[in-house]
Design a protein around this motif. Structure first.
Motif, mmCIF file in Angstrom:
data_model
loop_
_atom_site.group_PDB
_atom_site.id
_atom_site.type_symbol
_atom_site.label_atom_id
_atom_site.label_comp_id
_atom_site.label_asym_id
_atom_site.label_seq_id
_atom_site.Cartn_x
_atom_site.Cartn_y
_atom_site.Cartn_z
ATOM 1 N N GLU A 33 0.784 -1.013 0.019
ATOM 2 C CA GLU A 33 -0.060 -0.029 0.147
ATOM 3 C C GLU A 33 0.976 1.231 -0.092
ATOM 4 N N ARG A 34 1.892 1.293 0.933
ATOM 5 C CA ARG A 34 2.880 2.274 0.922
ATOM 6 C C ARG A 34 3.594 2.624 -0.353
ATOM 7 N N LEU A 35 3.948 1.632 -0.903
ATOM 8 C CA LEU A 35 4.685 2.000 -2.324
ATOM 9 C C LEU A 35 3.706 2.162 -3.346
ATOM 10 N N ALA A 36 2.525 1.601 -3.354
ATOM 11 C CA ALA A 36 1.613 1.903 -4.406
ATOM 12 C C ALA A 36 1.178 3.463 -4.304
ATOM 13 N N GLU A 37 1.065 3.915 -3.217
ATOM 14 C CA GLU A 37 0.712 5.373 -3.081
ATOM 15 C C GLU A 37 1.643 6.316 -3.368
ATOM 16 N N MET A 38 2.891 5.954 -3.132
ATOM 17 C CA MET A 38 4.123 6.633 -3.415
ATOM 18 C C MET A 38 4.303 6.709 -4.915
ATOM 19 N N ILE A 39 4.461 5.764 -5.516
ATOM 20 C CA ILE A 39 4.667 5.610 -6.951
ATOM 21 C C ILE A 39 3.562 5.919 -7.780
ATOM 22 N N THR A 189 16.664 -1.757 -9.715
ATOM 23 C CA THR A 189 15.907 -2.212 -8.663
ATOM 24 C C THR A 189 16.731 -2.391 -7.400
ATOM 25 N N TRP A 190 16.495 -2.420 -6.299
ATOM 26 C CA TRP A 190 17.151 -2.247 -4.956
ATOM 27 C C TRP A 190 17.002 -3.582 -4.051
ATOM 28 N N ALA A 191 18.048 -3.519 -3.085
ATOM 29 C CA ALA A 191 18.075 -4.814 -2.561
ATOM 30 C C ALA A 191 18.241 -4.273 -0.964
ATOM 31 N N SER A 192 17.459 -5.244 0.065
ATOM 32 C CA SER A 192 17.513 -4.813 1.377
ATOM 33 C C SER A 192 18.081 -5.857 2.225
ATOM 34 N N VAL A 227 10.816 -0.816 1.937
ATOM 35 C CA VAL A 227 10.204 0.175 2.895
ATOM 36 C C VAL A 227 10.866 -0.081 4.311
ATOM 37 N N THR A 228 11.694 -0.865 4.212
ATOM 38 C CA THR A 228 12.564 -1.274 5.732
ATOM 39 C C THR A 228 13.391 -0.174 5.759
ATOM 40 N N LYS A 229 14.064 0.432 4.820
ATOM 41 C CA LYS A 229 15.205 1.187 4.842
ATOM 42 C C LYS A 229 14.788 2.471 4.163
ATOM 43 N N GLU A 230 14.986 3.452 4.961
ATOM 44 C CA GLU A 230 14.544 4.972 4.533
ATOM 45 C C GLU A 230 15.612 5.407 3.071
ATOM 46 N N SER A 231 16.775 4.628 3.062
ATOM 47 C CA SER A 231 17.705 5.295 2.442
ATOM 48 C C SER A 231 17.201 4.507 0.915
ATOM 49 N N LEU A 232 16.770 3.208 1.060
ATOM 50 C CA LEU A 232 16.161 2.816 -0.482
ATOM 51 C C LEU A 232 14.732 3.581 -0.670
ATOM 52 N N MET A 233 14.215 4.075 0.011
ATOM 53 C CA MET A 233 12.882 4.768 -0.485
ATOM 54 C C MET A 233 13.256 6.178 -0.806
ATOM 55 N N THR A 234 13.984 6.603 -0.100
ATOM 56 C CA THR A 234 14.409 7.874 -0.840
ATOM 57 C C THR A 234 15.256 7.769 -2.127
ATOM 58 N N SER A 235 16.067 6.895 -2.507
ATOM 59 C CA SER A 235 16.663 6.563 -3.544
ATOM 60 C C SER A 235 15.487 6.383 -4.575
ATOM 61 N N ILE A 236 14.423 5.352 -4.272
ATOM 62 C CA ILE A 236 13.506 5.068 -5.118
ATOM 63 C C ILE A 236 12.586 6.173 -5.696
ATOM 64 N N ASP A 237 12.268 7.088 -4.618
ATOM 65 C CA ASP A 237 11.585 8.376 -4.889
ATOM 66 C C ASP A 237 12.176 9.194 -5.949
ATOM 67 N N ARG A 238 13.750 9.418 -5.759
ATOM 68 C CA ARG A 238 14.480 10.285 -6.544
ATOM 69 C C ARG A 238 14.723 9.730 -7.840
ATOM 70 N N THR A 239 14.721 8.097 -8.050
ATOM 71 C CA THR A 239 14.971 7.587 -9.313
ATOM 72 C C THR A 239 13.880 7.598 -10.129
ATOM 73 N N ILE A 240 12.555 7.311 -9.779
ATOM 74 C CA ILE A 240 11.460 7.425 -10.375
ATOM 75 C C ILE A 240 10.987 8.636 -10.997
ATOM 76 N N ARG A 241 11.249 9.726 -9.967
ATOM 77 C CA ARG A 241 11.019 11.041 -10.330
ATOM 78 C C ARG A 241 11.787 11.490 -11.469
ATOM 79 N N CYS A 242 13.049 11.434 -11.374
ATOM 80 C CA CYS A 242 14.060 11.753 -12.550
ATOM 81 C C CYS A 242 13.779 11.103 -13.666
#
Length: 271
Positions: A33-39, A189-192, A227-242
């Motif tokens: 749900e969190r990922l879908a809302e953000m994306i 993709t990202w790895a946690s 979603v367990t790591k804010e560094s990943l979520m920040t990177s995902i946000d920046r990457t998709i926006r870019c």
């Protein structure tokens, strides 16, 4: 004299971005749900795909979680593409070849479900999984994507028998019916799972934001564990926006015949 502001460069119509959420299951309802809302907020709506696991690790059957099934149908009705993503998402096969054993050990944490299955078993799981997902969403799935993007010979044979429109691995998207490759290039993709894997995935994502747009189609995939790591979520946000700022947000269906294709895509390849 004040300088005029630079013109905003519109997204390139011949450079596509496809975004997907993997491991969609009742087991991960809140992270999904969190990922879908953000994306959705970044892309301006439900312009992404979901890869649905019918019974994650045998502990989260979709047909016994009606609330999550209803949520899936809501996403599907809103336009989210739904793919079948294995059956259990867990690899329980005894791998006979060294190559398969290495892939199972180093490329995934025991989740390459379709790497060692026979054709009969792979087909059974594909058909049963498709039935369960389609019952939930009230319509056909868009295709099949194996857990961890790993396919053994049995899985590739079953893909054709099941007549899925599309399949995908780490480096390409293809049509199982005739092996026509409709998109090429690695998935961002990202790895946690470990600090080292997290660090390397952050480096790759940063490179994807800065490298030239030489690939006609670029795929981005996220997972509930992100979603367990804010560094990943920040990177995902920046990457998709870019990337969405430079590319046209597309659907997997746009890769099928009848949709515009860039040079180098849509060729046939033996698998």
């Amino acid at each position: 004299m004040n300088a005029l502001p630079k013109a905003v460069r519109p997204p390139s119509p011949d450079r596509r971005l496809i975004v997907s959420i993997h491991d969609v299951s009742p087991a991960f309802a809140d992270p999904i749900e969190r990922l879908a809302e953000m994306i959705g907020a970044i892309l301006g709506g439900p312009r992404f795909a979901m890869l649905v696991v019918p019974d994650h690790w045998g502990a989260a059957p979709l047909d016994r979680t009606p609330a999550f099934a209803r949520r899936l149908r809501e996403w599907a009705d809103a336009g989210v593409e739904m793919f079948l993503h294995g059956w259990f998402h867990r690899d329980t096969s005894a791998h006979s070849s060294t190559a398969a054993s290495m892939k199972a050990r180093y490329m995934t944490a025991g989740e390459g479900e379709f790497l060692g299955l026979s054709a009969d078993e792979a087909e059974y799981r594909m058909r049963a999984g498709r039935d369960m997902v389609e019952q939930a969403i009230g319509g056909p799935v868009a295709g099949f994507i194996a857990p961890a993007w790993l396919y053994g010979p049995g899985a590739r044979s079953a893909l054709k028998a099941c007549d899925f429109a599309l399949a995908e691995d780490h480096f390409r998207v293809w049509r199982p019916a005739n092996n026509a490759v409709v998109a090429r290039g690695p998935v961002v993709t990202w790895a946690s799972r470990s600090p080292a894997r997290t660090a390397s995935s952050l480096v790759v994502a940063a490179a994807a934001r800065t490298l030239p747009d030489w690939l006609p189609t670029l795929r981005v995939a996220v997972h509930p564990g992100d979603v367990t790591k804010e560094s990943l979520m920040t990177s995902i946000d920046r990457t998709i926006r870019c990337l969405a700022g430079r590319r046209t947000v597309a659907r997997y269906a746009d890769l099928l015949p009848g949709a515009a294709m860039s040079e180098g895509e849509g060729r046939h390849e033996d698998r």
